[in-house]
Design a protein around this motif. Structure first.
Motif, mmCIF file in Angstrom:
data_model
loop_
_atom_site.group_PDB
_atom_site.id
_atom_site.type_symbol
_atom_site.label_atom_id
_atom_site.label_comp_id
_atom_site.label_asym_id
_atom_site.label_seq_id
_atom_site.Cartn_x
_atom_site.Cartn_y
_atom_site.Cartn_z
ATOM 1 N N UNK A 86 -12.703 43.054 43.063
ATOM 2 C CA UNK A 86 -13.357 43.639 41.894
ATOM 3 C C UNK A 86 -13.886 42.542 40.975
ATOM 4 N N UNK A 87 -15.084 42.753 40.464
ATOM 5 C CA UNK A 87 -15.696 41.793 39.553
ATOM 6 C C UNK A 87 -16.648 40.823 40.224
ATOM 7 N N UNK A 88 -16.622 40.751 41.565
ATOM 8 C CA UNK A 88 -17.565 39.884 42.270
ATOM 9 C C UNK A 88 -18.874 40.627 42.515
ATOM 10 N N UNK A 89 -19.945 39.874 42.664
ATOM 11 C CA UNK A 89 -21.240 40.475 42.975
ATOM 12 C C UNK A 89 -21.812 39.831 44.237
ATOM 13 N N UNK A 90 -22.643 40.576 44.925
ATOM 14 C CA UNK A 90 -23.282 40.071 46.139
ATOM 15 C C UNK A 90 -24.381 39.088 45.758
ATOM 16 N N UNK A 91 -24.217 37.836 46.194
ATOM 17 C CA UNK A 91 -25.166 36.782 45.811
ATOM 18 C C UNK A 91 -26.195 36.504 46.895
ATOM 19 N N UNK A 92 -25.812 36.654 48.156
ATOM 20 C CA UNK A 92 -26.724 36.262 49.232
ATOM 21 C C UNK A 92 -26.288 36.923 50.527
ATOM 22 N N UNK A 93 -27.258 37.272 51.360
ATOM 23 C CA UNK A 93 -27.006 37.738 52.726
ATOM 24 C C UNK A 93 -27.806 36.844 53.672
ATOM 25 N N UNK A 94 -27.138 36.335 54.689
ATOM 26 C CA UNK A 94 -27.801 35.454 55.650
ATOM 27 C C UNK A 94 -27.568 35.954 57.064
ATOM 28 N N UNK A 95 -28.533 35.707 57.917
ATOM 29 C CA UNK A 95 -28.386 35.947 59.346
ATOM 30 C C UNK A 95 -28.079 34.609 59.995
ATOM 31 N N UNK A 96 -26.900 34.476 60.565
ATOM 32 C CA UNK A 96 -26.505 33.236 61.222
ATOM 33 C C UNK A 96 -26.825 33.273 62.701
ATOM 34 N N UNK A 97 -27.369 32.158 63.208
ATOM 35 C CA UNK A 97 -27.684 32.050 64.649
ATOM 36 C C UNK A 97 -27.224 30.684 65.120
ATOM 37 N N UNK A 98 -26.303 30.666 66.067
ATOM 38 C CA UNK A 98 -25.769 29.391 66.534
ATOM 39 C C UNK A 98 -24.816 29.574 67.681
ATOM 40 N N UNK A 99 -23.713 28.808 67.672
ATOM 41 C CA UNK A 99 -22.746 28.852 68.768
ATOM 42 C C UNK A 99 -21.324 28.907 68.235
ATOM 43 N N UNK A 100 -20.494 29.677 68.926
ATOM 44 C CA UNK A 100 -19.043 29.592 68.790
ATOM 45 C C UNK A 100 -18.583 28.550 69.813
ATOM 46 N N UNK A 101 -17.687 27.661 69.407
ATOM 47 C CA UNK A 101 -17.315 26.521 70.250
ATOM 48 C C UNK A 101 -15.858 26.612 70.682
ATOM 49 N N UNK A 102 -15.596 26.177 71.912
ATOM 50 C CA UNK A 102 -14.272 26.333 72.502
ATOM 51 C C UNK A 102 -13.892 25.086 73.292
ATOM 52 N N UNK A 103 -12.568 24.923 73.495
ATOM 53 C CA UNK A 103 -12.042 23.857 74.346
ATOM 54 C C UNK A 103 -11.133 24.467 75.401
ATOM 55 N N UNK A 104 -10.961 23.733 76.507
ATOM 56 C CA UNK A 104 -10.085 24.170 77.592
ATOM 57 C C UNK A 104 -9.207 23.003 78.056
ATOM 58 N N UNK A 105 -7.940 23.274 78.297
ATOM 59 C CA UNK A 105 -7.022 22.303 78.878
ATOM 60 C C UNK A 105 -7.059 22.474 80.388
ATOM 61 N N UNK A 107 -15.305 34.028 73.977
ATOM 62 C CA UNK A 107 -15.027 33.172 75.130
ATOM 63 C C UNK A 107 -14.570 34.010 76.327
ATOM 64 N N UNK A 108 -14.697 33.465 77.543
ATOM 65 C CA UNK A 108 -14.109 34.137 78.712
ATOM 66 C C UNK A 108 -12.596 34.247 78.563
ATOM 67 N N UNK A 109 -11.979 35.080 79.380
ATOM 68 C CA UNK A 109 -10.537 35.313 79.282
ATOM 69 C C UNK A 109 -9.716 34.125 79.757
ATOM 70 N N UNK A 110 -10.274 33.292 80.632
ATOM 71 C CA UNK A 110 -9.540 32.132 81.144
ATOM 72 C C UNK A 110 -10.464 30.929 81.221
ATOM 73 N N UNK A 111 -9.858 29.763 81.461
ATOM 74 C CA UNK A 111 -10.622 28.514 81.562
ATOM 75 C C UNK A 111 -11.092 28.226 82.984
#
Length: 258
Positions: A79-98, A234-238
């Motif tokens: 409560x008390x906050x206002x919407x300042x900006x809306x953005x469309x993000x385009x990029x990558x989610x990044x992952x690592x595998x052991x 991400x896929x379920x396994x590496x």
């Protein structure tokens, strides 16, 4: 991770997405992907036609924008906050595998995305804004990003991680906006809707999130929501994967300030 995707920031260990232009990737589009893009343009055409008969042009008023709700909703903005900006993000989610562990599963390792100014779109034509997430995931990332395909939305910021668990938003990159910067903590998440758009290789949409800004945020930024996600999971396994890899995604980011 591809070297062309990242550049080192002058802010120490921070990394962020080098601007790259999304170009239509017909070969990588999902079955029906071109239909998704066509649906977006058909919807856009209907909005353009409707605007021609208005007495005056639509007004960009963020007070009229409503945060999309998932089937299991996220907590509302404080409560008390206002919407300042809306953005469309385009990029990558990044992952690592052991790869030394036969039962290893991918581990999230942050994300990078360019943010595009979608404030007027979200406030005036929310159905078109939602459709844009679905269409944007059909356009591959290349090297010279300045507009978001298939729209003409301009860049309003960058999103990356300063640590593996600390998302950062820089909304000061545009000379015309200067909306602030914020490091955030994730406080809530909820699964994306069952009909959320999948990625180019059939990846499910990443969850919707509520983030809260840490101390030191500028521009009054307090809370950030990630909604209307497409792809990114991400896929379920590496099995068969490399030690590090990326999954393309699109999402809306809603920024609330005090």
């Amino acid at each position: 991770m591809r070297a062309s995707t990242f550049i080192l920031s002058a802010l120490g260990s921070s990394v962020f997405a080098a601007p790259t232009f999304p170009d239509l990737n017909v070969a990588a589009a999902l079955p029906g992907g071109i239909d998704t893009v066509a649906e977006y343009f058909n919807l856009l055409a209907s909005k353009v036609q409707a605007s021609k008969i208005l007495i005056q042009a639509p007004v960009c008023d963020l007070s009229k924008a409503f945060l999309p709700a998932a089937p299991t909703p996220l907590p509302p903005p404080t409560a008390g906050l206002y919407l300042k900006h809306v953005a469309l993000g385009r990029g990558t989610q990044n992952y690592t595998c052991d790869l030394k562990n036969a039962t290893a599963v991918p581990v999230a390792n942050g994300a990078v995305a360019t943010l595009f100014n979608a404030s007027c779109l979200a406030s005036t034509y929310p159905d078109l804004a939602s459709s844009l997430s679905r269409a944007a995931i059909q356009f591959n990332l290349t090297e010279n990003e300045s507009k978001l395909a298939p729209s003409n939305l301009g860049v309003s910021g960058l999103h990356y991680f300063t640590t593996t668990t600390t998302p950062f938003f820089n909304l000061d990159v545009s000379q015309n906006l200067k909306l602030g910067e914020a490091q955030c903590n994730k406080t809530n998440n909820t699964p994306a809707p069952a009909n959320a758009a999948k990625g180019q290789k059939g990846e499910p949409a990443v969850p919707w999130l509520k983030l809260v800004a840490k101390a030191g945020a500028s521009g009054g930024l307090q809370e950030v929501y990630r909604v209307e996600t497409a792809g990114g999971s991400a896929p379920a396994s590496c099995k068969g994967l490399t030690p590090t890899f990326e999954v393309q995604y699109a999402a809306q980011y809603w920024f609330y300030a005090k």
